[in-house]
Design a protein around this motif. Structure first.
Motif, PDB file in Angstrom:
ATOM      1  N   THR A  91      -6.529 -15.262  -4.692  1.00 16.76           N
ATOM      2  CA  THR A  91      -6.973 -15.170  -3.136  1.00 16.76           C
ATOM      3  C   THR A  91      -8.432 -14.449  -3.006  1.00 16.76           C
ATOM      4  N   GLU A  92      -9.115 -14.414  -2.093  1.00 15.14           N
ATOM      5  CA  GLU A  92     -10.079 -13.654  -1.747  1.00 15.14           C
ATOM      6  C   GLU A  92     -10.219 -12.187  -1.646  1.00 15.14           C
ATOM      7  N   PHE A  93      -8.828 -11.930  -1.266  1.00 16.32           N
ATOM      8  CA  PHE A  93      -8.431 -10.434  -1.082  1.00 16.32           C
ATOM      9  C   PHE A  93      -8.259 -10.130  -2.550  1.00 16.32           C
ATOM     10  N   GLY A  94      -7.531 -10.515  -3.222  1.00 13.48           N
ATOM     11  CA  GLY A  94      -7.253 -10.375  -4.748  1.00 13.48           C
ATOM     12  C   GLY A  94      -8.493  -9.814  -5.452  1.00 13.48           C
ATOM     13  N   ALA A  95      -9.465 -10.744  -5.223  1.00 15.13           N
ATOM     14  CA  ALA A  95     -10.654 -10.917  -6.101  1.00 15.13           C
ATOM     15  C   ALA A  95     -11.377  -9.467  -5.728  1.00 15.13           C
ATOM     16  N   ARG A  96     -11.537  -9.208  -4.342  1.00  8.99           N
ATOM     17  CA  ARG A  96     -12.186  -8.105  -3.672  1.00  8.99           C
ATOM     18  C   ARG A  96     -11.625  -6.935  -4.142  1.00  8.99           C
ATOM     19  N   PHE A  97     -10.298  -6.792  -4.201  1.00  8.46           N
ATOM     20  CA  PHE A  97      -9.429  -5.677  -4.678  1.00  8.46           C
ATOM     21  C   PHE A  97      -9.824  -5.422  -6.299  1.00  8.46           C
ATOM     22  N   PRO A 134       0.794  -1.130   0.041  1.00 10.18           N
ATOM     23  CA  PRO A 134       0.030   0.118   0.088  1.00 10.18           C
ATOM     24  C   PRO A 134       0.956   1.236   0.037  1.00 10.18           C
ATOM     25  N   VAL A 135       1.908   1.318   0.706  1.00 11.39           N
ATOM     26  CA  VAL A 135       2.832   2.585   0.716  1.00 11.39           C
ATOM     27  C   VAL A 135       3.539   2.684  -0.747  1.00 11.39           C
ATOM     28  N   ILE A 136       3.902   1.659  -1.359  1.00 10.71           N
ATOM     29  CA  ILE A 136       4.565   1.679  -2.650  1.00 10.71           C
ATOM     30  C   ILE A 136       3.322   2.372  -3.533  1.00 10.71           C
ATOM     31  N   GLY A 137       2.141   1.809  -3.517  1.00  9.51           N
ATOM     32  CA  GLY A 137       0.888   2.612  -4.385  1.00  9.51           C
ATOM     33  C   GLY A 137       0.776   3.685  -4.164  1.00  9.51           C
ATOM     34  N   LEU A 138       0.903   4.228  -2.686  1.00 14.35           N
ATOM     35  CA  LEU A 138       0.942   5.716  -2.314  1.00 14.35           C
ATOM     36  C   LEU A 138       1.991   6.531  -3.247  1.00 14.35           C
ATOM     37  N   PHE A 139       3.019   6.191  -3.477  1.00 13.85           N
ATOM     38  CA  PHE A 139       4.060   6.915  -3.975  1.00 13.85           C
ATOM     39  C   PHE A 139       4.080   6.743  -5.429  1.00 13.85           C
ATOM     40  N   VAL A 140       3.613   5.579  -5.855  1.00  9.95           N
ATOM     41  CA  VAL A 140       3.095   5.503  -7.384  1.00  9.95           C
ATOM     42  C   VAL A 140       2.102   6.222  -7.963  1.00  9.95           C
ATOM     43  N   LEU A 150      -7.186   1.777   3.233  1.00 10.75           N
ATOM     44  CA  LEU A 150      -8.163   0.711   2.880  1.00 10.75           C
ATOM     45  C   LEU A 150      -7.307  -0.409   2.589  1.00 10.75           C
ATOM     46  N   LEU A 151      -6.356  -0.495   1.814  1.00 15.03           N
ATOM     47  CA  LEU A 151      -5.492  -1.853   1.227  1.00 15.03           C
ATOM     48  C   LEU A 151      -4.805  -2.203   2.723  1.00 15.03           C
ATOM     49  N   THR A 152      -4.050  -1.244   3.527  1.00 17.08           N
ATOM     50  CA  THR A 152      -3.542  -1.731   4.680  1.00 17.08           C
ATOM     51  C   THR A 152      -4.463  -2.576   5.598  1.00 17.08           C
ATOM     52  N   ARG A 153      -5.660  -2.023   5.692  1.00 14.33           N
ATOM     53  CA  ARG A 153      -6.607  -2.581   6.687  1.00 14.33           C
ATOM     54  C   ARG A 153      -6.858  -3.879   6.076  1.00 14.33           C
ATOM     55  N   ALA A 154      -7.444  -3.972   4.795  1.00 15.62           N
ATOM     56  CA  ALA A 154      -7.996  -5.282   4.160  1.00 15.62           C
ATOM     57  C   ALA A 154      -6.844  -6.198   4.272  1.00 15.62           C
ATOM     58  N   PHE A 183       1.886  -8.318  -1.444  1.00 14.69           N
ATOM     59  CA  PHE A 183       1.089  -8.501  -2.749  1.00 14.69           C
ATOM     60  C   PHE A 183       1.658  -9.721  -3.422  1.00 14.69           C
ATOM     61  N   GLY A 184       0.491 -10.327  -3.896  1.00 16.65           N
ATOM     62  CA  GLY A 184       1.102 -11.321  -5.151  1.00 16.65           C
ATOM     63  C   GLY A 184       1.178 -10.575  -6.449  1.00 16.65           C
ATOM     64  N   PRO A 185       1.540 -11.453  -7.368  1.00 15.42           N
ATOM     65  CA  PRO A 185       1.655 -10.866  -8.797  1.00 15.42           C
ATOM     66  C   PRO A 185       0.554 -10.331  -9.239  1.00 15.42           C
ATOM     67  N   ALA A 186      -0.714 -10.916  -9.090  1.00 13.96           N
ATOM     68  CA  ALA A 186      -1.947 -10.246  -9.725  1.00 13.96           C
ATOM     69  C   ALA A 186      -2.337  -9.196  -8.981  1.00 13.96           C
ATOM     70  N   ASP A 187      -2.046  -8.819  -7.917  1.00 12.97           N
ATOM     71  CA  ASP A 187      -2.198  -7.704  -6.842  1.00 12.97           C
ATOM     72  C   ASP A 187      -1.376  -6.584  -7.405  1.00 12.97           C
ATOM     73  N   VAL A 188      -0.346  -6.652  -7.812  1.00 11.29           N
ATOM     74  CA  VAL A 188       0.447  -5.695  -8.264  1.00 11.29           C
ATOM     75  C   VAL A 188      -0.143  -5.302  -9.550  1.00 11.29           C
ATOM     76  N   VAL A 189      -0.744  -6.114 -10.426  1.00  7.73           N
ATOM     77  CA  VAL A 189      -1.443  -5.775 -11.697  1.00  7.73           C
ATOM     78  C   VAL A 189      -2.584  -4.800 -11.278  1.00  7.73           C
TER      79      VAL A 189
END
Length: 260
Positions: free
Chosen positions: A118-124, A8-14, A46-50, A59-65
């Motif tokens: 993962t369920e997290f990835g599908a929800r994301f 999530p922090v990397i995502g913030l900077f991106v 929200l990502l950190t909490r989830a 993150f998994g590879p798909a989560d990065v996408v």
């Protein structure tokens, strides 16, 4: 000490990097920057909490996408906010949106091929889709009518409805048609944003997309309603068979109330 979750922090900077790039290239203004910053911070929180709830650290590879798609959605959010106070480069907004929609077909394939679904990835993935559709509908609405915002708001209306009607939280059966309808919403909205079709055709396409979305949600509501009543009836029959000196009618009513 809680584990560090760098994703999530990397995502913030991106996201901030994308906002800076858009600002330098096409300009965002105060409204665009404000919306982009709020989106970036909200996404990180929200990502950190989830991830904490799901017990994930990385993150998994798909989560990065999906995170890439989320950053693109943040860019569309900033441009949409900027459009309310001034002119923007529509071609840039459309281009970013198209890339985000194309990547929507990638993260699922990556998850399946790498065995990291993962369920997290599908929800994301689902939440990024829903928010992008919401933002696009808000961008298109001022030019064609605010009824179009119903396309983006429907997912969130469903969430609110689950707070009042717990039976809507039931498990839905897999249905490919949901994905088709979701894809249609994105395609129609980005086409309307590009303003490449005659206005009557655009209005018809938007109305058709809204009708399809309403049908899809409506079918799920009916399914969950029927499942709820069937479950309540089954619980009542089981209690009536059990008997055993209890107030069957009262207990059955209590069980049905729990199902509700």
């Amino acid at each position: 000490m809680p584990p560090v979750r760098p994703g999530p922090v990397i995502g913030l900077f991106v996201q901030f990097a994308m906002l800076a790039l858009l600002s330098a290239a096409v300009g965002l203004g105060h409204a665009g920057w404000a919306a982009g910053i709020c989106y970036a911070v909200g996404l990180c929180v929200l990502l950190t909490r989830a991830m904490h709830t799901a017990g994930l650290v990385a993150f998994g590879p798909a989560d990065v996408v999906t995170l890439t798609r989320a950053a693109l959605a943040g860019g569309v959010t900033a441009l949409t906010a900027a459009s309310f106070t001034g002119d923007i480069r529509v071609l840039v907004l459309v281009g970013i949106t198209v890339v985000a929609l194309v990547l929507d077909a990638v993260d699922g394939k990556v998850a399946r091929r790498t065995g990291t679904a993962t369920e997290f990835g599908a929800r994301f993935d689902m939440e990024v889709d829903a928010f992008l559709i919401l933002v696009l509908s808000c961008y298109v609405a001022p030019s064609v009518g605010w009824w179009v915002a119903a396309i983006g708001a429907m997912r969130y209306a469903w969430v609110v409805a689950t707070w009042v009607l717990p039976w809507l939280r039931g498990q839905l059966f897999p249905r490919y048609w949901r994905k088709v309808v979701a894809a249609i919403q994105g395609i129609v909205l980005v086409t309307a944003a590009a303003d490449v079709l005659p206005r009557p055709i655009t209005l018809i396409a938007l109305a058709g997309a809204l009708a399809l979305l309403t049908e899809s949600f409506g079918r799920d509501v009916v399914y969950l309603w029927r499942r709820r009543t069937a479950t309540a009836a089954a619980a009542r029959r089981a209690l009536q068979r059990a008997g055993a000196g209890v107030d069957v009618a009262g207990t059955a009513e209590g069980a049905e109330a729990l199902v509700k």
